[in-house]
Motif scaffolding. Structure first.
Motif, PDB file in Angstrom:
ATOM      1  N   ILE A  77       1.036  -0.821  -0.034  1.00  9.01           N
ATOM      2  CA  ILE A  77      -0.047   0.042   0.458  1.00  9.01           C
ATOM      3  C   ILE A  77       0.804   1.323  -0.245  1.00  9.01           C
ATOM      4  N   ALA A  78       2.053   1.446   0.833  1.00  2.89           N
ATOM      5  CA  ALA A  78       3.118   2.500   0.724  1.00  2.89           C
ATOM      6  C   ALA A  78       3.812   2.514  -0.245  1.00  2.89           C
ATOM      7  N   VAL A  79       3.951   2.003  -0.902  1.00  4.78           N
ATOM      8  CA  VAL A  79       5.047   1.383  -2.751  1.00  4.78           C
ATOM      9  C   VAL A  79       3.392   1.727  -3.374  1.00  4.78           C
ATOM     10  N   THR A  80       2.793   1.387  -3.419  1.00  4.42           N
ATOM     11  CA  THR A  80       1.513   1.869  -4.522  1.00  4.42           C
ATOM     12  C   THR A  80       1.075   3.373  -4.128  1.00  4.42           C
ATOM     13  N   TRP A 136       3.028   5.906  -3.004  1.00  4.04           N
ATOM     14  CA  TRP A 136       4.845   6.523  -4.045  1.00  4.04           C
ATOM     15  C   TRP A 136       5.485   7.166  -5.264  1.00  4.04           C
ATOM     16  N   GLN A 137       4.234   4.928  -5.800  1.00  6.84           N
ATOM     17  CA  GLN A 137       4.368   5.321  -7.553  1.00  6.84           C
ATOM     18  C   GLN A 137       3.165   6.152  -8.366  1.00  6.84           C
ATOM     19  N   GLY A 138       2.111   6.189  -7.320  1.00  3.64           N
ATOM     20  CA  GLY A 138       1.002   6.966  -7.805  1.00  3.64           C
ATOM     21  C   GLY A 138       1.358   8.874  -8.025  1.00  3.64           C
ATOM     22  N   LEU A 139       1.729   9.176  -7.054  1.00  4.61           N
ATOM     23  CA  LEU A 139       2.149  10.516  -7.337  1.00  4.61           C
ATOM     24  C   LEU A 139       3.546  11.180  -7.444  1.00  4.61           C
ATOM     25  N   ARG A 192      -3.872  13.374 -19.301  1.00  6.79           N
ATOM     26  CA  ARG A 192      -3.278  11.671 -19.837  1.00  6.79           C
ATOM     27  C   ARG A 192      -4.142  11.100 -18.472  1.00  6.79           C
ATOM     28  N   ALA A 193      -4.083  10.175 -19.029  1.00  7.73           N
ATOM     29  CA  ALA A 193      -4.457   9.466 -17.787  1.00  7.73           C
ATOM     30  C   ALA A 193      -4.281   7.316 -17.922  1.00  7.73           C
ATOM     31  N   GLU A 194      -3.808   7.327 -16.426  1.00 11.47           N
ATOM     32  CA  GLU A 194      -3.837   5.316 -16.705  1.00 11.47           C
ATOM     33  C   GLU A 194      -3.714   4.660 -15.448  1.00 11.47           C
ATOM     34  N   PHE A 195      -4.182   3.651 -15.993  1.00 10.57           N
ATOM     35  CA  PHE A 195      -3.887   2.220 -14.983  1.00 10.57           C
ATOM     36  C   PHE A 195      -2.723   1.215 -14.494  1.00 10.57           C
ATOM     37  N   PHE A 196      -2.149   1.623 -13.537  1.00 12.23           N
ATOM     38  CA  PHE A 196      -0.893   1.564 -12.914  1.00 12.23           C
ATOM     39  C   PHE A 196      -1.162   0.083 -11.938  1.00 12.23           C
ATOM     40  N   LEU A 197      -0.199  -0.691 -12.566  1.00 10.65           N
ATOM     41  CA  LEU A 197       0.060  -2.268 -11.687  1.00 10.65           C
ATOM     42  C   LEU A 197       1.072  -1.342 -10.923  1.00 10.65           C
ATOM     43  N   VAL A 198       1.386  -1.508  -8.989  1.00  8.30           N
ATOM     44  CA  VAL A 198       2.252  -1.206  -8.230  1.00  8.30           C
ATOM     45  C   VAL A 198       3.440  -2.339  -8.286  1.00  8.30           C
ATOM     46  N   ARG A 199       4.528  -1.832  -8.313  1.00  5.58           N
ATOM     47  CA  ARG A 199       5.812  -2.401  -8.871  1.00  5.58           C
ATOM     48  C   ARG A 199       6.430  -1.986  -7.791  1.00  5.58           C
ATOM     49  N   ALA A 237      14.160  -0.546  -3.453  1.00  2.77           N
ATOM     50  CA  ALA A 237      15.089   0.866  -3.522  1.00  2.77           C
ATOM     51  C   ALA A 237      13.911   2.116  -2.370  1.00  2.77           C
ATOM     52  N   HIS A 238      12.556   1.430  -3.522  1.00  4.41           N
ATOM     53  CA  HIS A 238      10.782   2.260  -2.611  1.00  4.41           C
ATOM     54  C   HIS A 238      11.028   1.477  -1.091  1.00  4.41           C
ATOM     55  N   LEU A 239      11.434   0.641  -0.743  1.00  5.62           N
ATOM     56  CA  LEU A 239      11.036   0.097   0.486  1.00  5.62           C
ATOM     57  C   LEU A 239      12.164   0.805   1.175  1.00  5.62           C
ATOM     58  N   SER A 240      13.417   0.546   1.306  1.00  6.22           N
ATOM     59  CA  SER A 240      14.686   1.260   2.203  1.00  6.22           C
ATOM     60  C   SER A 240      13.922   2.885   1.695  1.00  6.22           C
ATOM     61  N   SER A 241      12.973   3.316   0.844  1.00  5.81           N
ATOM     62  CA  SER A 241      12.760   4.881   1.248  1.00  5.81           C
ATOM     63  C   SER A 241      12.026   4.639   1.965  1.00  5.81           C
ATOM     64  N   LEU A 242      10.819   3.725   2.436  1.00  6.28           N
ATOM     65  CA  LEU A 242       9.943   4.093   2.707  1.00  6.28           C
ATOM     66  C   LEU A 242      10.145   4.012   4.473  1.00  6.28           C
ATOM     67  N   ALA A 243      11.140   2.782   4.488  1.00  6.96           N
ATOM     68  CA  ALA A 243      11.202   2.543   6.020  1.00  6.96           C
ATOM     69  C   ALA A 243      12.712   3.869   6.871  1.00  6.96           C
ATOM     70  N   ALA A 244      13.081   4.206   6.213  1.00  5.39           N
ATOM     71  CA  ALA A 244      14.086   5.834   6.205  1.00  5.39           C
ATOM     72  C   ALA A 244      12.548   6.595   7.378  1.00  5.39           C
TER      73      ALA A 244
END
Length: 325
Positions: A140-143, A145-148, A262-269, A273-280
């Motif tokens: 949920i947190a990476v979703t 981050w990537q969306g924004l 512009r409009a798009e749907f995305f699947l989280v990846r 690196a994302h997790l490390s940034s969130l952990a910090a």
């Protein structure tokens, strides 16, 4: 038990896991012994302490995943635990390391006492969190981050409308948007207006009492976590050249063209690196987790009844506790 059978058990250890042999409702889930997996190249074996439960788990169980899911399978993707063993080529982790993250790109395997996970989808567990809290974070947190920042490509000073801001992804989106210096407008129900404001929204719109398109104009982006009619109405609030990004449903491209956006749907990846940034951020207290129901692993079917709306659940992420913190 004979000495010979004891040796075979040691050579071929088993574990308990929640398996699906046929797609369907929560009743298809089976808690059963299976062979403990071995990590392959680029993988680690994690002694699971906690596993997160998300809507995607329900979609996989029901056969509605957008990803191919050969049967039988073990449910679950989010996890937090301790590295038991590492596979060939893994140098970032060693036995005894505390990690959190996601099992693999298929999002399966975590509802178990042990899980094999891709090292590229793990990071060190945030020191400030329990395993239950850490298991509530990854998808949920990476979703959010990537969306924004990767799909909407928002920068400080811009305006974003976040739909479903009281939900699990939405709560992280509001916090991350505030931290990035975005002007954040959020939609939520009346009971959640105060809590969403506390997370950092500059303005909260009661979606039942107000039409958000009457309140929001010339937004740079919309992060859609609701879909349906809400998504369709969201094109009207964007400036020309703005972006509608959805984590739930493919937007209407023709409608986007008519509005000049512009409009798009995305699947989280999920990546290390994302997790490390969130952990910090979590370790510095700049993000807050929100755990709802915590159930023992043996009650995972009950968690899926909550996902399907057949049992009430508190707000926040559902987590299965495998090893008590």
């Amino acid at each position: 038990m004979t000495p010979e059978s004891s040796d075979r058990d040691a050579d071929h250890p088993t574990m308990l896991a929640w398996r699906v042999h046929a797609f369907g409702p929560p009743t298809v889930m089976s808690f059963e012994p299976v062979p403990r997996p071995e990590p392959g190249a680029g993988e680690v074996l994690v002694r699971v302490h906690a596993a997160g439960v998300g809507p995607w788990d329900g979609w996989i169980r029901a056969g509605r995943s957008v990803l191919p899911q050969p049967l039988p399978l073990t449910l679950g993707s989010d996890l937090s635990g301790v590295v038991e063993a590492v596979g060939p080529g893994v140098t970032a982790y060693a036995a005894g390391d505390e990690v959190f993250g996601v099992t693999n790109p298929r999002f399966v395997g975590a509802y178990a006492e042990y899980a094999v996970a891709s090292a590229a989808m793990l990071s060190g567990k945030p020191r400030s969190l329990t395993h239950v809290q850490a298991a509530s974070v990854p998808v949920i947190a990476v979703t959010a981050w990537q969306g924004l920042f990767e799909h909407a490509q928002l920068q400080s000073g811009q305006t974003v409308l976040v739909h479903g801001a009281a939900g699990n992804v939405g709560a992280y989106a509001v916090q991350l948007a505030r931290r990035a210096g975005l002007h954040t407008i959020a939609t939520a129900g009346a009971a959640d207006l105060a809590s969403v404001k506390d997370l950092g929204a500059d303005r909260v719109v009661d979606y039942r009492a107000q039409r958000f398109e009457d309140e929001v104009h010339e937004a740079d982006a919309v992060l859609d976590l609701v879909g349906g009619e809400t998504q369709a109405r969201s094109f009207a609030v964007l400036r020309r050249g703005g972006r509608l990004v959805s984590a739930v449903a493919q937007p209407d491209r023709a409608r986007a063209e008519r509005h000049g956006v512009r409009a798009e749907f995305f699947l989280v990846r999920v990546t290390a690196a994302h997790l490390s940034s969130l952990a910090a951020l979590l370790n510095r207290g700049e993000l807050k987790t929100r755990v709802g129901a915590v159930l023992p692993l043996a009650r995972a079917r009950e968690a899926h009844l909550m996902l399907d709306g057949e049992q009430a659940t508190p707000k926040g992420k559902i987590v299965l506790e495998v090893v008590p913190d």
